[in-house]
Design an enzyme around this catalytic site. Sequence first.
Site, PDB file in Angstrom:
ATOM      1  N   SER A 147     -15.674  89.533  15.115  1.00  0.00           N
ATOM      2  CA  SER A 147     -15.657  88.565  14.029  1.00  0.00           C
ATOM      3  C   SER A 147     -14.347  88.509  13.254  1.00  0.00           C
ATOM      4  O   SER A 147     -14.174  87.651  12.393  1.00  0.00           O
ATOM      5  CB  SER A 147     -16.788  88.840  13.045  1.00  0.00           C
ATOM      6  OG  SER A 147     -18.000  88.428  13.595  1.00  0.00           O
ATOM      7  N   SER A 165     -17.108  85.502  13.210  1.00  0.00           N
ATOM      8  CA  SER A 165     -17.786  84.962  12.046  1.00  0.00           C
ATOM      9  C   SER A 165     -16.919  84.912  10.781  1.00  0.00           C
ATOM     10  O   SER A 165     -17.245  84.178   9.871  1.00  0.00           O
ATOM     11  CB  SER A 165     -19.038  85.783  11.756  1.00  0.00           C
ATOM     12  OG  SER A 165     -18.697  87.091  11.328  1.00  0.00           O
ATOM     13  N   LYS A 223     -14.609  88.172   2.408  1.00  0.00           N
ATOM     14  CA  LYS A 223     -15.697  87.576   3.199  1.00  0.00           C
ATOM     15  C   LYS A 223     -17.012  87.672   2.431  1.00  0.00           C
ATOM     16  O   LYS A 223     -17.275  88.673   1.766  1.00  0.00           O
ATOM     17  CB  LYS A 223     -15.795  88.310   4.547  1.00  0.00           C
ATOM     18  CG  LYS A 223     -16.769  87.678   5.536  1.00  0.00           C
ATOM     19  CD  LYS A 223     -16.740  88.407   6.892  1.00  0.00           C
ATOM     20  CE  LYS A 223     -17.723  87.800   7.874  1.00  0.00           C
ATOM     21  NZ  LYS A 223     -17.685  88.443   9.201  1.00  0.00           N
TER      22      LYS A 223
END
Lengths: 423, 438
Positions: free
Chosen positions: B140, B116, B42
Amino acid sequence: MKIGLEVHVALPTKTKLFCSDSTSYSDEPNTNICPVCMGFPGSKPVLNKETLILSANIATALHCRVIERTSFVRKVYFYPDLPKGYQITQTEGAIGNGGSVAISGKEVRIRRVQIEEDPAKVVRGENYTLLDFNRSGIPLNEIVTEPDICSESELKEFLVELRSILYYQGIDIDREIKTDLNISLAEERVEVKNITGVDSLLKAARYEILRQGSLLEENQPVKRETRAFDEKSGVTVSSREKETEEEYGFIFDTDLTFYDTKWIEVKKPVIPRLVAEKYSKKYGYDEEKLREAIYLNRDNMDMLAYVDDGAAIEKVVNLMQKLRSKPTKEVIRRLLNSDINNLSREQLERWVRGEFDEPEPVNMDEVRREVAELLRSDPSLSKRYKENKNTVNFIIGKVKKKHNVSYNDIVGIVDSILSDNQV
Amino acid sequence: MNAHTVMDYKKLVSVAKNVDEKFNAFNAINENLSGGRPISVKDNICVSGLECTASSRVLRGYIPPFDATVVEKLKNKGFSVLGKTNMDEFGFGSFGLNTEKQTKNPFNPEYCAGGSSAGSAIATASIKDHISIAESTGGSISAPAAFCGVVGFTPTYGTVSRFGLIDYANSLDKIGVMSRTSRDIREVFGIIRGGDERDTTSTDREVKDEPKRAVTVVDNLLDLVDGEVKEHFQDLLGKLMNAGFKVNHTKIEGIEYAVPVYYIISMAEASTNLAKYQGFKYGKGAVDYGTDYNTFFKRARASFGAEAKRRIILGTFIRSASVKSRYYEKALRIRANLIKKLKVALKSGYLLSPTMPIKTPRIDEIERLSPAKIYAMDVLTVLPNLAGLPHMSFPYAYPEDMPIGAQIVGDHFDDYSVMSFVDEWEKSFKYKFKYSMG
C-alpha cells in the site's frame, strides 16, 4: 454421568490484563476505562506480566506443566459485552496444561489453565441493557477440567478443593466465580453457560441431572445443546439448538507475541488437602476438622504451622473455630499455657483485643527443661556457645514459640546448665 | 509568529483543498493549521481530535482521544498535521478506488493513483516538498508511490510503532513514509522509528546503513511482468551496471504462492480486526438504540464497503475450524518458508524489481477486472511485505509522461542501506512532477 467444568476466576492484580486501568470492581460504572479496554480503533493491548506470574503459580498448584512460551489467540464472537468483537484468550499456547486436582479416591484431570480477559458487565433492565466496561479487560484464569466428575457429591468436593487451592494462590474467592458446566448422562453433551456462583452451579447441575435422567427413563433423547441457568426459577432453559461445535475462528493474536515463562519463580504451592492429611497423620487428629479449619482461612493455616505440636493441636483446632480474627503470638502462647476448658469467652476476647490482666506467665522450670534437652540432643551447641554467645539465638528461636523469654533469660539458663554439668 | 508565516499556512490549506478537489486526496483537512512543519497522515492513523475513518462509513464520527505514536513523535519534533489522506477502505485495495471519493492520478486524472495509501501519494506528488505518513500491509505504500511518481518507503516490520494505527492485518501492517526525495524519508524515519511500550511488536533494534554494490533480480518474478514494463526495467539494470553495480540473477521457488498466502493471512486477521465495528461507541450505526442487538448490529455493519464485506466473509471462512489447517495454517508455513528463501537471496545484495507488473492503469480498466485479477497485481509488492523486509519504491522512467517505479528491497534492519541506494539513484536521476503547488 460425566461432568466437565470451565471455571473463571479473577486474578488479584491492581491493573487490567492489557492496559493500566484499575481492576477495582466496586467503582462507579465506566470510570476504569481507556481506549484499550474499550476496543477503540488504533489502541493495542500490552500484557500485564504479573498475570503470567500468578497464572504460572495457579497452574503449578493444579499440577499443570507450565508452558515455556505462552501465547494468545482471538476468540471471535459477537455480543454487546465484547468491545473488540473478539476476546483475547489462550488455546494451544495456554500457560498451564495437563494437571489434576485430588478428591476422595480419584483425581479430576485439569486440561488447561488459560489467561483471558473478562468482557464488560451486562446489566439487564426490563426494557433496556446497560454495559459497565470497568470489568472489560480484568484478567481471568479459565480452568478447564476433563469430564472426570461423575456425581453430584464429586462435583461438590471438587469445588471445595479447587476453591481452597485458589484461595491460597491469593484469589478472592468471595468474588463471583463464573462457570460453564458440561454435563451428560447419556451420549450427548449439554452445556450450561455462564453460571454465576457456586450455589447456582450446584443447582444447575442438580436440575440437569434430574432433567436428563427423566428424559432417559422415558426413552427420550437428550439433545446436544447449549442451555442457560435462570437463577430466579432455578431451572436451565435451552438458549440455542446447536448440532455442531461452536465456531470461534481462533487465530493467533499478532498484536501480542510469545512470552517466555522460564524466568518466573514458582513458589511451592499450598495444597490444603495435603496439609490436613499431613497433620492428621502426624498427630492422629481428625482430618475433617483440620480441613474445615484451614481450607479457607490463612490465619488458621499460619497458627497450625506455628504450633506444629501434637499436644496442642486439639486446643488450636478448637480455638480456630471459636476465634474470628487471628490471635497474636502472645495470645497463642498464653492459650497453650492455660487451661482452655476453664477459659471464659470474655477473657479470650480481651486477650485477642490485646488486653491482658496480668503479665504473661513464664514457666522457667519448663524453659530450663527444654533448653537442657536441646543441649543434650546436640552436643555441638555447648561447644559453639562457648566460642560465640550468639549461638543462644538458635536456642531462643526454638523455645520462643511457647515461652516469652528474653535473650538474657536464656543466657542465664544456659550458663547455669553448663556450670551445673561441669560440677 | 509573523504575518508572513500565517499567510503561508492559509495558502497551504487552500493548496490542500485544491489537490483534494482535483484528485480526492484528503478525507479531512486541518483548516486551523497555524504552525509547525506540515505533514499529511494516512486516514487509518489516529491524530487526537481529528476524525479518523480509514475511509469507512462505519467509522464516520470516530474522533480518537489520542495520537498515534508516530504522530506524537512528529509533533514533538515540530511537525503539524495538514490533513488525513484518502485511502482504500481499511487499506483494502491497490488502486485507491475502494473509497467513497475515488482517487485520481495527478499526472492524469483518468488514471489510478494506486492504493491503498492513495491520498498520501497524491499529496506528495502535487504539493511542493510534501512529506506524508503512509502505511503498507501488502504494498500500500509502494503501489501508489510508483503510480504517482514519488518515493515510498516501507520499513522493517516492528521498527515503527503501530500504536494508533487502525489495524488491517496486525502481523503485516507497517507505518512508512512518502516524499519527493530519499533524504526527507531518512529524516522522518529517524524521528518515528524505535520501540514503543504501547506496541508489543515494536523494537529498538539498531537500523543499519551499509550500502551494497549489488542487486539481485528474481527472474521468475520478472516473468510475471508486462512486456513494456520489463523493457524499461532492463534499461534500469543497464544504468545500474554502468554505475558500477553488480546485477545477479536468481530464481526463488514458490513465489507463485505469495499472493494467495498474503490474502489468506491478511483476510483472516482483517476479519477479526473488523469485528469491533458494531456501531456502539462511534460511527454511523449509533443511531437507534431501540432495536434488538442483532438488528442494531446488522444495520451498523451494512455500512462496510463491498471489498470490506468480501474480506470479512472470506477471512471468517479461512479461520473456520473445518478449513483452518488447509488455508490459514498452511499459509503461515509457506510464509515462514518464503522469508527464509528471501533472506538467502538477500545475502548477495538488494533485491530489485519493478514495483507493479503493469503501467499505471486507467480507472475504468480496473473497474472491469475481477477481484482475483486485481489481487494478482500485488505479486511484486507482497513478497517484502509478507517478510517484513524494508523496501522502497522510486520513479525511474516516464513513458508517455506517466511515471513508473522500481522497488528495492533490503534485509531486515537494513532500512538505511535501502535509503542509501535511492540516495545514490537520485544523484543521477531527476524526478518529474506535474504539480509543485504551495
